[in-house]
Design an enzyme around this catalytic site. Structure first.
Site: not given
Ligand code: BGC
Length: 443
Positions: A166, A354
């Site tokens: 990100e 993610e």
């Molecule tokens: C990030 C994580 C973060 C997650 C939840 C993502 O933007 O890669 O490190 O914990 O979002 O906010």
């Protein structure tokens, strides 16, 4: 919905990050990262939380990796801490750091989990920041040297790499808004850092390819589903600019398309930081693009911030499905985003690298009830499946995250895990969402 609907080769994974999980911030030769420095000041963190040992992954990794396997997952994505491997950012390599990651990788392999290794998840060595961090063009060389060290040490066991996590989040929040480490602000700092980060990602990709021709190389990009507040042309244009900033800014130069100046002409000022050859060097032929979608944005025209001339209508001021961080959770957006990204012919594969949500959980004895998280993952998966069935090349879903961890500036309060962490005792309890995955993936 059935696991088989996704096909045999769909990548079911989970993901964590070094700073949010490891602990052992200064142990065995590791030196501080910008996030160690930032969180040491309690004023910077929600509830003045101190990260302490985080989820103690440094000592307990074997247990957590075994739980990922128990849940039926096949991919374990984690990040390497640059300042554990090269404590000063450049120069001497820390043998203990290398040994630790070998142990983690071996443990994944013993558990039949395929490691997906992120080379950079925001935790820049403090000594690099002291020399200007990403604002200093030399960061491209420092980063690629670090990448080379990682590939040389772990390339015999790891073939799946995510160069950075990100970039828009760490450059936007850390170098423009001063909200995240290293708390830099302003457009100049943003533009310089952004361009050096793009160059570092592309150069990092080339280093991996040079040392490991069969590597599977990707990048993990944040994105949002963006809608204008209404159909007024000025708001529609505002939404387009927002989209250029949040969804295209890092992707397009990496794909060889340059920065999205068509939507935001002032972005052209970034060329002030170009050197000869940058136009070509910004691009890299990725094997996959990871997308990470956490919230929807409703956009409207606004004089502030300048350049963007767009702002979001804050989710608390409208009807929205809020998570514990007041973000607008909207699973249908992931389908729209998959459609959006599938239109780039340069993108070969998309992975949801993610996906997760934070809500308060209810722990009663040995049960952790998290019905809303479970509903969230089911809804997201339905949308991913719909995309896949309509021919979009989406090949994986990595849950953020395995165990509740330290949520950056928000501290320990927002919980995203499939597994509950008791931060006092480091005891773990699989939540109902985790139990659902276990059943879903093991049948
Ligand atoms: C990030 C994580 C973060 C997650 C939840 C993502 O933007 O890669 O490190 O914990 O979002 O906010």
């Amino acid at each position: 919905m059935d696991k088989d609907d996704f096909g045999d080769d769909f990548l079911w994974g989970t993901t964590i990050s070094a700073f949010q999980n490891e602990g052992a911030a200064l142990k065995d030769g590791k030196k501080a990262s910008i996030w160690d420095t930032f969180t040491a000041n309690t004023d910077n963190v929600n509830n003045s939380d101190q990260i302490g040992e985080a989820t103690a992954f440094y000592t307990n990794f074997a247990k957590d990796i075994a739980s990922a396997r128990e849940l039926g997952l096949k991919i374990f994505r984690f990040s390497l801490s640059w300042s554990r491997i090269i404590p000063n950012g450049t120069g001497e390599i820390n043998k203990k750091g290398i040994e630790f990651y070998h142990n983690v990788i071996d443990c994944c392999l013993e558990n039949e989990l395929i490691p997906y290794v992120t080379l950079y998840h925001w935790d820049l060595p403090q000594s690099v920041e002291d020399k200007g961090g990403w604002i200093n063009r030399e960061s491209i060389t420092w980063f690629t040297n670090y990448v080379e060290v990682c590939i040389n040490n772990f390339g015999s066991k790891v073939s799946n790499w995510i160069v950075m996590n990100e970039p828009m989040t760490f450059v936007g929040l850390g170098y423009f808004m001063g909200y995240h480490a290293p708390k830099r602000k302003g457009i100049v700092s943003f533009m310089k850092a952004a361009h050096h980060v793009v160059m570092s990602i592309a150069e990092g990709g080339r280093v991996i390819r040079r040392f490991q021709s069969n590597a599977n190389i990707g990048i993990a990009l944040s994105c949002s589903y963006i809608k204008p507040i209404n159909k007024l042309p000025k708001n529609v244009r505002a939404a387009k600019r927002m989209e250029a900033m949040l969804n295209r800014f890092f992707l397009e130069p990496l794909l060889g398309l340059g920065y999205p100046c068509d939507a935001i002409p002032t972005l052209n000022t970034i060329r002030a930081y170009f050197k000869d050859g940058d136009n070509e060097k910004m691009a890299f032929d990725f094997d996959f693009i990871g997308i990470q979608y956490y919230f929807r944005v409703i956009a409207k025209h606004s004089l502030n911030p300048p350049i963007l001339f767009a702002n979001e209508v804050h989710p608390t001021q409208r009807k929205a499905n809020l998570n514990a961080m007041n973000l607008d959770v909207f699973p249908k957006g992931v389908y729209k985003l998959l459609k959006f990204y599938s239109k780039y012919p340069q993108i070969k594969q998309i992975i949801i690298s993610e996906s997760g949500v934070c809500y308060p959980d209810h722990k009663v004895n040995n049960h952790v009830y998290d019905a809303r998280r479970l509903q969230y993952h089911k809804s997201m998966l339905k949308q991913v499946l719909k995309a896949k069935q309509r021919g979009i090349k989406v090949s994986g879903y990595f849950v953020w995250t395995l165990v509740d961890n330290f949520e950056w500036r928000e501290g320990f309060e927002p919980r995203f895990g499939l597994i509950h962490t008791d931060f006092e005792t480091q005891e773990r309890t699989i939540k109902h969402s985790g139990l659902w995955f276990k059943k879903f993936l093991n049948t």
